[in-house]
Design a protein around this motif. Sequence first.
Motif, PDB file in Angstrom:
ATOM      1  N   PHE A 142       1.135   3.516  -5.971  1.00 41.62           N
ATOM      2  CA  PHE A 142       0.683   3.478  -4.672  1.00 41.62           C
ATOM      3  C   PHE A 142       2.081   3.441  -3.790  1.00 41.62           C
ATOM      4  O   PHE A 142       2.809   2.835  -4.103  1.00 41.62           O
ATOM      5  N   ASP A 146      -0.486   6.998   0.683  1.00 44.46           N
ATOM      6  CA  ASP A 146      -1.737   6.908   0.490  1.00 44.46           C
ATOM      7  C   ASP A 146      -2.196   6.207   1.724  1.00 44.46           C
ATOM      8  O   ASP A 146      -3.408   5.996   1.868  1.00 44.46           O
ATOM      9  N   ALA A 149      -4.534   8.928   3.227  1.00 43.03           N
ATOM     10  CA  ALA A 149      -5.732   9.567   2.453  1.00 43.03           C
ATOM     11  C   ALA A 149      -7.085  10.038   3.284  1.00 43.03           C
ATOM     12  O   ALA A 149      -7.346   9.375   4.166  1.00 43.03           O
ATOM     13  N   ARG A 153     -10.298   8.120  -1.652  1.00 47.31           N
ATOM     14  CA  ARG A 153      -9.360   7.086  -1.832  1.00 47.31           C
ATOM     15  C   ARG A 153      -8.633   7.116  -3.010  1.00 47.31           C
ATOM     16  O   ARG A 153      -8.988   7.395  -3.984  1.00 47.31           O
ATOM     17  N   PRO A 154      -7.443   6.772  -3.003  1.00 44.82           N
ATOM     18  CA  PRO A 154      -6.484   6.858  -4.022  1.00 44.82           C
ATOM     19  C   PRO A 154      -7.029   5.622  -5.055  1.00 44.82           C
ATOM     20  O   PRO A 154      -7.464   4.418  -4.452  1.00 44.82           O
ATOM     21  N   VAL A 192      -4.665   8.859  -8.979  1.00 44.37           N
ATOM     22  CA  VAL A 192      -3.138   9.035  -8.462  1.00 44.37           C
ATOM     23  C   VAL A 192      -2.145   8.850  -9.737  1.00 44.37           C
ATOM     24  O   VAL A 192      -1.129   9.172  -9.624  1.00 44.37           O
ATOM     25  N   TYR A 214      -6.358   0.747  -4.151  1.00 48.05           N
ATOM     26  CA  TYR A 214      -5.454   0.525  -2.992  1.00 48.05           C
ATOM     27  C   TYR A 214      -5.601  -0.655  -1.865  1.00 48.05           C
ATOM     28  O   TYR A 214      -6.740  -0.285  -1.078  1.00 48.05           O
ATOM     29  N   SER A 216      -3.743  -1.393   1.628  1.00 47.31           N
ATOM     30  CA  SER A 216      -2.804  -0.988   2.582  1.00 47.31           C
ATOM     31  C   SER A 216      -1.952  -2.190   3.038  1.00 47.31           C
ATOM     32  O   SER A 216      -2.838  -3.236   3.571  1.00 47.31           O
TER      33      SER A 216
END
Length: 399
Positions: A142, A146, A149, A153-154, A192, A214, A216
């Motif tokens: 990640f 991302d 995105a 979603r990654p 990913v 992920y 953030s």
Amino acid sequence: MIRHLFTLMWNRKRANGLLVLEIFLAFVVLFAVGSTGVYLWSNYRAPLGFEYEHVWEIDMNPGNQPRAEQYATLQRVLARLRATPGVVTASRSVDNTPFAFSNNTTEYTAGANNPKVYGDIYDAGPELRDVLGLRLVAGRWFDRRDEAAGHRRPIIITELAQAKLFPGGESALGKAIHSTSEGDKDKEYEVVGVTGPYRAGGELSEPQPGYFSYVSPQDTARALFDLLVRVQPGSGAALEKRLQDDIRTTSGGWASSIVSLPEQRLTQLKLLLTLPIVLGVVCVFLLVNVALGLFGVLWLNINQRRSELGVRRALGASGAAISGQVLGEILVLTTFGLVLGLVVAAQFPLLGVLDVKPGVYLAAMGLAAVGLYALAAGCALYPSQLAARIQPAVALREE
């Protein structure tokens, strides 16, 4: 000779039946303990997939602070921790950290025609790879890309998850997978990256598919009050106290507890090995009783058959032949008990009991069989030597 052995054993079928039953029960005990041991050993040999040395887990409690203020406070705490000498890097996480006796599971599928794959889900930020030394097999970890995105979603998955989601052997990179779990149903994710194995459950846990979702750095929806911190080698109580003081000062009174992953690993191993060790002690106790029973029965049997064995010696049988007869009888009885035990044990791999791989049960059956023959041969060794020393004149005169 073999026919003669069967005839002799048939003539004592009641006593021999009890021996066969005792041998059967000994096999069941050996099989149960062997299955547990083989299962744990096979898991222990599998790679963990991460580096736990010099990693600490920090569990923080915001107390009564309003939820709207918790994210900003958490960011200040993280910034302070990362700036502290002795701290290499830190990452947000949830409570299913390595060796934590906690798990969070979910289910994904790559399409209607693909299988649904159940596995462990982990919240991961950009720093988690460096904190735990995770190994990427394909793709990337990640990063800032991302943040923007789209509807996909990654997500990063383990090699085992890739193999099960795409049984044909194709790469999962760039592919879409869908959640089938309640609360996250039908949400679409884009793969990913693919990592090596990741077994947060520890060395004794069975390898399972894993997914990294992920998180953030700007994610305010989940406060994630568990942190994983990589520290410099040699860091100890002084750094631990400083981190706790910094958290309390920066957060305005948050409580925190710190435990190193090596310490948590040892605690987990002690707890998980308690039951196998108890089973092993019980197994040894039962086998000692079985061995004493076999030895006593053989001793009594030889004393009751001194005249028979004396006649055989008088007819020209050697001591080795007499010893072989006694040993052969107990091995034949062991085979009868073993066959009964194998019939029962074979049901475990055939029925897939406890979702354990058939190879574990097959290996346990082999180990139990070898152990049973060794036990029987060891118990019969001394009585067979006594039988071989019987002198015909003495035995017949006693009769």
